[in-house]
Design a protein around this motif. Structure first.
Motif, PDB file in Angstrom:
ATOM      1  N   SER A 202       0.835  -1.204   0.000  1.00 40.58           N
ATOM      2  CA  SER A 202       0.000   0.000   0.000  1.00 40.58           C
ATOM      3  C   SER A 202       0.865   1.247   0.000  1.00 40.58           C
ATOM      4  O   SER A 202       1.922   1.294   0.645  1.00 40.58           O
ATOM      5  CB  SER A 202      -0.912   0.024   1.232  1.00 40.58           C
ATOM      6  OG  SER A 202      -1.875  -0.985   1.155  1.00 40.58           O
ATOM      7  N   GLY A 203       0.393   2.261  -0.726  1.00 38.80           N
ATOM      8  CA  GLY A 203       1.059   3.558  -0.735  1.00 38.80           C
ATOM      9  C   GLY A 203       0.062   4.664  -0.488  1.00 38.80           C
ATOM     10  O   GLY A 203      -1.148   4.426  -0.356  1.00 38.80           O
ATOM     11  N   ASP A 204       0.537   5.892  -0.454  1.00 39.73           N
ATOM     12  CA  ASP A 204      -0.335   7.029  -0.183  1.00 39.73           C
ATOM     13  C   ASP A 204      -1.401   7.203  -1.257  1.00 39.73           C
ATOM     14  O   ASP A 204      -2.523   7.630  -0.973  1.00 39.73           O
ATOM     15  CB  ASP A 204       0.506   8.308  -0.080  1.00 39.73           C
ATOM     16  CG  ASP A 204       1.426   8.278   1.130  1.00 39.73           C
ATOM     17  OD1 ASP A 204       1.103   7.528   2.078  1.00 39.73           O
ATOM     18  OD2 ASP A 204       2.454   8.981   1.116  1.00 39.73           O
ATOM     19  N   SER A 205      -1.070   6.848  -2.490  1.00 37.65           N
ATOM     20  CA  SER A 205      -2.017   7.050  -3.592  1.00 37.65           C
ATOM     21  C   SER A 205      -2.612   5.748  -4.113  1.00 37.65           C
ATOM     22  O   SER A 205      -3.159   5.703  -5.203  1.00 37.65           O
ATOM     23  CB  SER A 205      -1.311   7.778  -4.742  1.00 37.65           C
ATOM     24  OG  SER A 205      -0.188   7.034  -5.181  1.00 37.65           O
ATOM     25  N   GLY A 206      -2.485   4.681  -3.337  1.00 37.50           N
ATOM     26  CA  GLY A 206      -3.053   3.400  -3.764  1.00 37.50           C
ATOM     27  C   GLY A 206      -2.030   2.287  -3.717  1.00 37.50           C
ATOM     28  O   GLY A 206      -1.154   2.253  -2.843  1.00 37.50           O
ATOM     29  N   LEU A 207      -2.126   1.380  -4.675  1.00 34.31           N
ATOM     30  CA  LEU A 207      -1.230   0.229  -4.703  1.00 34.31           C
ATOM     31  C   LEU A 207       0.162   0.626  -5.168  1.00 34.31           C
ATOM     32  O   LEU A 207       0.327   1.434  -6.085  1.00 34.31           O
ATOM     33  CB  LEU A 207      -1.778  -0.850  -5.647  1.00 34.31           C
ATOM     34  CG  LEU A 207      -3.143  -1.462  -5.305  1.00 34.31           C
ATOM     35  CD1 LEU A 207      -3.528  -2.493  -6.358  1.00 34.31           C
ATOM     36  CD2 LEU A 207      -3.140  -2.091  -3.922  1.00 34.31           C
ATOM     37  N   VAL A 208       1.162   0.027  -4.533  1.00 30.12           N
ATOM     38  CA  VAL A 208       2.548   0.192  -4.961  1.00 30.12           C
ATOM     39  C   VAL A 208       3.013  -1.137  -5.548  1.00 30.12           C
ATOM     40  O   VAL A 208       2.995  -2.168  -4.867  1.00 30.12           O
ATOM     41  CB  VAL A 208       3.457   0.594  -3.786  1.00 30.12           C
ATOM     42  CG1 VAL A 208       4.913   0.662  -4.250  1.00 30.12           C
ATOM     43  CG2 VAL A 208       3.013   1.926  -3.198  1.00 30.12           C
ATOM     44  N   VAL A 209       3.384  -1.110  -6.816  1.00 27.56           N
ATOM     45  CA  VAL A 209       3.814  -2.320  -7.515  1.00 27.56           C
ATOM     46  C   VAL A 209       5.315  -2.240  -7.752  1.00 27.56           C
ATOM     47  O   VAL A 209       5.805  -1.322  -8.414  1.00 27.56           O
ATOM     48  CB  VAL A 209       3.077  -2.487  -8.860  1.00 27.56           C
ATOM     49  CG1 VAL A 209       3.547  -3.756  -9.563  1.00 27.56           C
ATOM     50  CG2 VAL A 209       1.570  -2.516  -8.644  1.00 27.56           C
ATOM     51  N   GLN A 210       6.039  -3.194  -7.202  1.00 24.53           N
ATOM     52  CA  GLN A 210       7.493  -3.241  -7.348  1.00 24.53           C
ATOM     53  C   GLN A 210       7.874  -4.511  -8.106  1.00 24.53           C
ATOM     54  O   GLN A 210       7.472  -5.608  -7.743  1.00 24.53           O
ATOM     55  CB  GLN A 210       8.150  -3.226  -5.964  1.00 24.53           C
ATOM     56  CG  GLN A 210       9.672  -3.278  -5.992  1.00 24.53           C
ATOM     57  CD  GLN A 210      10.261  -3.273  -4.588  1.00 24.53           C
ATOM     58  OE1 GLN A 210       9.601  -2.875  -3.623  1.00 24.53           O
ATOM     59  NE2 GLN A 210      11.507  -3.717  -4.474  1.00 24.53           N
ATOM     60  N   MET A 211       8.643  -4.357  -9.173  1.00 23.11           N
ATOM     61  CA  MET A 211       9.071  -5.492  -9.989  1.00 23.11           C
ATOM     62  C   MET A 211      10.589  -5.582  -9.959  1.00 23.11           C
ATOM     63  O   MET A 211      11.292  -4.635 -10.323  1.00 23.11           O
ATOM     64  CB  MET A 211       8.600  -5.322 -11.432  1.00 23.11           C
ATOM     65  CG  MET A 211       8.919  -6.503 -12.332  1.00 23.11           C
ATOM     66  SD  MET A 211       7.667  -7.781 -12.290  1.00 23.11           S
ATOM     67  CE  MET A 211       6.424  -7.049 -13.360  1.00 23.11           C
ATOM     68  N   ASP A 212      11.110  -6.724  -9.504  1.00 26.81           N
ATOM     69  CA  ASP A 212      12.557  -6.910  -9.403  1.00 26.81           C
ATOM     70  C   ASP A 212      12.971  -8.197 -10.100  1.00 26.81           C
ATOM     71  O   ASP A 212      12.241  -9.202 -10.083  1.00 26.81           O
ATOM     72  CB  ASP A 212      12.991  -6.985  -7.934  1.00 26.81           C
ATOM     73  CG  ASP A 212      12.741  -5.688  -7.184  1.00 26.81           C
ATOM     74  OD1 ASP A 212      13.087  -4.625  -7.725  1.00 26.81           O
ATOM     75  OD2 ASP A 212      12.181  -5.741  -6.063  1.00 26.81           O
ATOM     76  N   LEU A 213      14.162  -8.158 -10.670  1.00 30.55           N
ATOM     77  CA  LEU A 213      14.739  -9.357 -11.260  1.00 30.55           C
ATOM     78  C   LEU A 213      15.196 -10.289 -10.141  1.00 30.55           C
ATOM     79  O   LEU A 213      15.819  -9.854  -9.172  1.00 30.55           O
ATOM     80  CB  LEU A 213      15.924  -8.985 -12.150  1.00 30.55           C
ATOM     81  CG  LEU A 213      16.552 -10.113 -12.984  1.00 30.55           C
ATOM     82  CD1 LEU A 213      15.578 -10.594 -14.053  1.00 30.55           C
ATOM     83  CD2 LEU A 213      17.852  -9.627 -13.625  1.00 30.55           C
ATOM     84  N   ILE A 214      14.854 -11.556 -10.257  1.00 30.47           N
ATOM     85  CA  ILE A 214      15.301 -12.540  -9.267  1.00 30.47           C
ATOM     86  C   ILE A 214      16.811 -12.728  -9.424  1.00 30.47           C
ATOM     87  O   ILE A 214      17.302 -12.909 -10.546  1.00 30.47           O
ATOM     88  CB  ILE A 214      14.567 -13.883  -9.463  1.00 30.47           C
ATOM     89  CG1 ILE A 214      13.062 -13.704  -9.231  1.00 30.47           C
ATOM     90  CG2 ILE A 214      15.117 -14.957  -8.524  1.00 30.47           C
ATOM     91  CD1 ILE A 214      12.233 -14.929  -9.565  1.00 30.47           C
TER      92      ILE A 214
END
Length: 745
Positions: free
Chosen positions: A705-717
């Motif tokens: 969750s973030g201040d403006s809604g969902l926070v989506v984080q994408m990282d390379l394994i």
């Protein structure tokens, strides 16, 4: 065939007449007339059509189609003659049919209140008792131990599927071609029934891998038939799915012969047109002799197998929790020859019963567990019509056709070249044979065909004693039985629910009970799967609605749809360590197609679908060029912690919904799609509305969750975690129990 009195199959206007002579002479005269009259010389010019025309010598010219029919007839007759050689080939087949037909015409034999049956012709005393066995639902410690024996013994086990039946009651038709399809092709819960069997097997193999770190591929023997192109459909499906990532060499398909159907009136073969008798598969009991004839036992030995589990394709719950593993575990651990998985019998269901047989012949007492088919109840004085809860039928448990077999013991019987190799021969004439003749007219004729029942191979494994035994004899027998809750043992999708059987009024006024129209239908079995989901998840401190009796859902869908991949367990002790806390609201949908999964305090109100490409591993090409599924390699993974999912989910008002197919209309849903070894994690977040999170191979997606809604984080394994993931469940044993530990890397 002529000697068996079936020369009418050849009738093309030959004018067979009755002769006052011996039956042998009659047969020879009939055969001579056939040979004299048939003329295939012009059969290749295409003028003969389907019928026959007289030639200038009074013979019958046979066209291409009729010649093909004749060739097909010769093939069928040859197979019957060869396969039934142990009872005299075609003539022996017909004699057995007539004997059974004569028996059925006698008045029903009765037995007294203590279940005695005296067979004076054989000077035999026979008594049947309800069999005693371990109840897995109450003796949970022993059930866990037995299941662990089954897991440990997986490298010694094969799997046998009798899929040759025609499944006429299911009425399955290809929507595009109109072709009739076998039961194995029924689209059920998003996949064919055959795919469901293999998924269950792969889940047990994955559990073995997680416990012992070794891959085990179980050889699967499948009995098919030519009915409804059964063999071709099953072969084509296996090829399409690349043999399920198991390799072609791990499957052995063997085709059972078709046998002639006969009229209940006189035992004559039913005929569609000249040279085309009505034929059906000869029952699943032919599987043992056929397996011997086709070298299947040796094939299983070559794979290092000692025993096998047997289940039918229409039973969609047979592998639930510990049932199948405990059955096999007890059989292997105690060196038994055959075992039954059983449960309480549903009154009115078309299913047999398991019994303890006690008989005395020539001074010796013999005991063993066996089965009485529902078609044979009358012979034992067991009513098959609207039985009461206190009837004799209610005392005995259901025969479910879930078996454990010791391969050498069964092979010894199958190779006997005697009637013993065709166990439980019956002629069931209680159902009509429906067929279409040459002119397109449909017929429904009381009749049947000679059938064998695979579970009655147990009749060959009786133990003998010099004196009569009383209580506790089951403990020392070569046969055994285990019990569980019915919905964890058997729930079949074997017959179509009729469109007229939809009103609540009809069901409540049915003589056989309010649940009759759901019995053994895809609709009814789906409700049992939902009940199992409730039993599983409610023990994980997850709040969800209870599934009521079937009549509550006649005009609506089930209270929820929950489909969990069996590799999440498959034993519930394992699954329950992956789920904890939260709720699933009425009308919600949950589908989890990933084995490495964590649910902690998740509130679901709507639809959530999580699908991984690599559920239990990834495909590698072996040295033979075949794609083989490597367990535990590059699996997809999903973690949900303190997550609330809110959306409109399934449109339960849609008339297009077919719930047992998992074919539904959705207004909104949360979908997570994991490609390759992708990972998805969500923490402390509310996910509302329609969302699709698609994670590429080699990446981890994290939702917060973030201040403006969902926070989506994408990282390379990281490269060093590509094969085994950033976390995994470590499985271990503690006594008879399996414990899981979440390992973060």
């Amino acid at each position: 065939m002529v000697a068996a009195g079936q020369d009418h199959v050849f009738d093309m206007g030959f004018g067979f007449e009755d002769r006052e002579m011996s039956s042998v002479k009659t047969a020879l005269y009939s055969l001579a007339k056939i040979i004299e009259k048939l003329d295939f010389s012009n059969g290749g010019n295409g003028n003969g059509g389907n019928g026959g025309r007289e030639n200038q010598n009074g013979g019958v010219l046979v066209g291409e189609d009729t010649q093909q029919d004749f060739n097909n007839l010769l093939k069928v007759l040859g197979e019957v003659e060869d396969f039934y050689d142990c009872i005299g080939g075609i003539i022996g087949y017909q004699i057995m049919v007539l004997e059974l037909l004569a028996q059925s015409s006698f008045e029903t034999q009765s037995i007294n209140n203590s279940n005695h049956l005296h067979e004076s012709m054989e000077c035999e005393f026979l008594e049947i008792h309800p069999p005693i066995g371990c109840d897995l639902s109450s003796n949970t410690e022993y059930a866990s131990q037995a299941a662990l024996w089954g897991i440990e013994g997986l490298p010694d086990l094969g799997e046998i599927y009798p899929l040759g039946g025609s499944a006429d009651r299911l009425g399955l038709v290809d929507s595009e071609t109109g072709e009739c399809l076998p039961a194995a092709m029924l689209p059920y819960c998003g996949r064919t029934l055959l795919e469901g069997l293999v998924r269950d097997l792969q889940a047990r193999e994955f559990l073995y891998f997680k416990l012992y770190g070794k891959q085990c591929i179980t050889p699967v023997a499948i009995m098919t038939s030519s009915a409804k192109n059964n063999h071709e459909h099953i072969t084509s499906l296996c090829e399409k799915l690349r043999w399920f990532g198991r390799g072609r060499s791990s499957f052995r398909l063997f085709e059972q012969p078709l046998v002639p159907a006969v009229s209940a009136e006189d035992g004559q073969w039913l005929v569609r047109k000249p040279f085309v008798p009505v034929c059906k598969p000869g029952g699943h009991g032919v599987i043992w002799k056929l397996a011997y004839d086709k070298g299947v036992f040796q094939w299983l030995y070559d794979h290092g197998r000692k025993g096998a589990t047997v289940r039918q394709v229409s039973n969609v719950v047979a592998a639930t929790d510990v049932t199948l593993l405990a059955l096999a575990g007890i059989g292997l651990h105690h060196g038994k020859k055959l075992g039954f998985a059983s449960c309480k019998r549903n009154m009115g269901a078309t299913e047999g019963i398991n019994v303890l047989i006690e008989k005395n012949l020539d001074g010796e007492w013999a005991y063993g567990l066996s089965c009485i088919e529902y078609t044979e109840f009358d012979k034992f004085g067991i009513t098959s019509r609207h039985p009461s809860p206190n009837s004799l039928q209610a005392e005995f448990p259901a025969n479910t056709n879930i078996l454990y077999v010791d391969l050498p013991s069964v092979e010894l019987v199958a190779s006997s070249r005697s009637e013993r190799s065709l166990p439980g021969m019956v002629l069931n004439t209680k159902k009509s044979i429906v067929y279409t003749d040459y002119f397109g007219n449909q017929h429904s004729v009381p009749g049947g065909r000679l059938e064998c029942t695979m579970q009655n191979i147990a009749d060959n494994f009786l133990n003998t004693y010099p004196s009569r035994c009383f209580k506790g004899v089951e403990d020392n027998l070569d046969t055994f039985i285990v019990y569980n809750e019915r919905r964890r043992v058997t729930s079949s999708a074997k017959k179509k629910r009729k469109p007229s059987d939809t009103s609540l009024h009809q069901i409540l006024n049915c003589l056989s009970g309010k649940n009759r129209f759901y019995m053994q239908t895809p609709d009814g079995s789906l409700l049992d799967i939902m009940r199992n989901a409730y039993d599983l998840l409610s023990r994980c401190d997850i709040d969800l609605p209870k599934v009521q009796s079937n009549d509550k859902y006649v005009d609506s869908g089930p209270p929820f749809l929950i489909f969990l991949h069996p590799a999440l367990g498959p034993v519930w002790e394992v699954t329950r360590q992956k789920f904890s806390g939260g709720s699933i609201s009425k009308g919600s949908e949950l589908q989890v197609e990933v084995a490495e999964f964590l649910w902690r305090n998740v509130q679901l109100d709507g639809s959530m679908i999580i699908v991984a490409e690599n559920i239990i591993g990834s495909i590698r090409i072996d040295d033979k060029g075949e794609p083989i599924l490597q367990h535990g390699h590059r699996c997809g993974r999903c973690k949900l912690c303190n997550v609330t999912v809110l959306n409109d989910g399934i449109d339960w008002t849609s008339g297009d919904n077919v719930y047992w197919k998992h074919d539904v209309c959705r207004s909104e849903a949360l979908k997570v799609i994991l490609h390759g070894n992708a990972e998805f994690e969500a923490y402390n977040v509310i996910i509302q509305g329609n969302h699709v999170f698609e994670v590429p191979d080699g990446y981890k997606m994290k939702i917060t969750s973030g201040d403006s809604g969902l926070v989506v984080q994408m990282d390379l394994i990281p490269q060093n975690l590509m094969d085994n993931g950033s976390w995994f469940w470590k499985y271990d044993t503690n006594g008879s129990h399996i414990l899981l530990e979440l390992v973060e890397l």
